[in-house]
Design an enzyme around this catalytic site. Sequence first.
Site, short mmCIF file in Angstrom:
data_model
loop_
_atom_site.label_atom_id
_atom_site.label_comp_id
_atom_site.label_asym_id
_atom_site.label_seq_id
_atom_site.Cartn_x
_atom_site.Cartn_y
_atom_site.Cartn_z
N GLU A 61 0.82 -1.23 0.00
CA GLU A 61 0.00 0.00 0.00
C GLU A 61 0.84 1.26 0.00
O GLU A 61 0.56 2.22 -0.72
CB GLU A 61 -0.96 0.01 1.21
CG GLU A 61 -2.18 -0.89 1.06
CD GLU A 61 -1.91 -2.34 1.37
OE1 GLU A 61 -0.77 -2.66 1.83
OE2 GLU A 61 -2.81 -3.18 1.17
N HIS A 130 -10.10 -4.70 10.87
CA HIS A 130 -10.80 -4.51 9.60
C HIS A 130 -12.12 -3.76 9.75
O HIS A 130 -12.99 -3.87 8.91
CB HIS A 130 -11.10 -5.88 8.95
CG HIS A 130 -9.91 -6.57 8.41
ND1 HIS A 130 -8.94 -7.13 9.20
CD2 HIS A 130 -9.50 -6.78 7.13
CE1 HIS A 130 -8.01 -7.67 8.43
NE2 HIS A 130 -8.31 -7.47 7.18
#
Lengths: 326, 334
Positions: A61, A130
């Site tokens: 990322e 998450h």
Amino acid sequence: MSRIITLRDALREAMSEEMRRDENVLLMGEEVAQYNGAYKVSKGMLDEFGAKRVIDTPIAELGFAGIGVGAALNGLRPIVEFMTWNFAVLAFDQIVNGAAKYLHMSAGQYNCPIVFRGPSGAAGQLAQQHSQTFESWMANVPGVKVVSTTDPYDAKGLMKSAIRDDDPVCFMESEVAYADKGEVPEEEYLIPLGLADIKRYGDDVTIVSYNKMMKVAMSAAEELAKDGISAEVVDLRTIRPMDYDTIINSVKKTNRLVVVDESWPFAGVSSEISHQVQRYAFDYLDAPIVRVNAKDTSLGYSSVYVEEYLPNPKRVIEAVKQAMYV
Amino acid sequence: MKTTVKKSKYSKKTYLEWYRLMLLIRRFEEKTLMMYGQQKIRGFCHVYIGQEAVAAGMMSALKPLDPIITAYRVHGIALAKGISANQVMAELYGKVTGNVKGKGGSMHYYNKATQFYGGNGIVGAQIPQGAGIALAEQYKGTNNVCVTMFGDGAARQGALYEAFNMAMTWKLPVVFVCENNGYAMGTSVERTSNVHDLYKIGAAFDMPSEAVDGMSVETVHEAFTKATKHARSGKGPYFLELKTYRYKGHSVSDPGKYRKKEEVQEYKDIDPVKVTEKAILSQKIASEKDIQKIKDAIKEEVAAAVEFAENSPLPTPEELYKDNYVQEDYPFLD
């Protein structure tokens, strides 16, 4: 003419239309090309636009966000997909220290027209890492704009504006809403960033929300109507810049405000709204502002924890009744 | 490391330009330190003294529009990429006539006209950005190569490994350049990894990589010529580890006590400015008079830059709100 399509279709239409319009727009991220998107948002885009413009990245990322930033500085308009904003935390350096700063550091020489997009917020029993919302994190940073929506019509119009915007935009969606359906015109349209939308008109109380919490707010408003309470529901759609006028005008009419916000309470989106409303509509308030946030804890896996953690219609109804002293 | 002067392969023009740029950077940086001492310049300040051969040898090997992105030890590269000494000094003074209107100071210089991307204060963050700049060049089908510079400290950042990997996978036209001056602030290269030869990092990605004497302007030029030819031909990235040295501390606030005097002296003996001057004269590439002319011109240029900075106005506070967004009517909070 309009038809009923899903959120994922609306987002894909927005990206595809903009890629047809401007050859400098490209999409990059994990699984966006050959796999057709982790949540199928980019389904079919590789076939139409080819591997030059729909780019599968490794799981990196920080690296691919940085490559997106560099490409944006050099004239392209990248859309960088994060599989979830939780993973974008690895890339925050490139968003906060990079994309948000280049225009200012270079005194106007280099702008960074980039869209960082992906789902934000809890999406079922996915546990601590998450399940977080990032709207308030990113909206704290001057230099970026933040959009957050799950409404297919809004998402399409706002995504097209975000891609054309000359500033960096963080676009937040929701895994649990990609299959949500809504009416979307076949004709092209854009929705400007920075405008809220009143999704339900009412007189007794204002409920402000955004993203999938809009569903909670709307459902609470329906229930409240059965008790004779008329709630006005404002969908923020853009978090930064925020449309304070629409919120304040609504509060001036209803005199009561409840904010339904999946951010954590500390320095969340609701904190900012509360400050602005007490400052600009103090004399209009008939009760303290009440907010319904995600609980001030990490979210555990069990369904019991999820139920406890997230705002729900029952909590919103209680909050409204508190604001109305009933 | 020994630098020997070879028989000159380059023209008088090239030698004099190398000498001019290196001497300009040297004199400019000496003046910067002096003005910092007088508190005319504040904040972080990292000077380039000792590393000038990298800038000079690189510039002579590049095309004018090859993009460059680097870290915060940037005054020298800013001068090399066409930002005037006036603008660089005025920026250090925080004046509105500075390169970025006093918004950047020592660490942030940009020149869009020559594709200079600065000027990055986050160690290693510019490495993926450089790969992205290269991606845009490849995408647009230009023949430009992006030179992505960083220090030995940044070579330990995760961003480097992610960027190297994608740049090789996508064969991006980028030359990665590690200016290895031996120390990440006060920590020597040997203390930060089991791998002391930084060029070997490229091997993990099958990236062509080599170590280069960064104190020799000729050697730097040759290395960049080879590396850019490779990247320009579509073969993908090239990694150069340029072994160089900074005579001063990491920043103005660092006395550099972690180094032995003998070590600093060893490098001063192969000082690129002195060595190049000696080569020019001993090989009769140019005359004493030519050299003196350059020295005089630079002395004047640097003095004028200080005068320009001194006499320039400060920015107005309103300038702070500009350039946060391209959108002109952005509704800021008060």
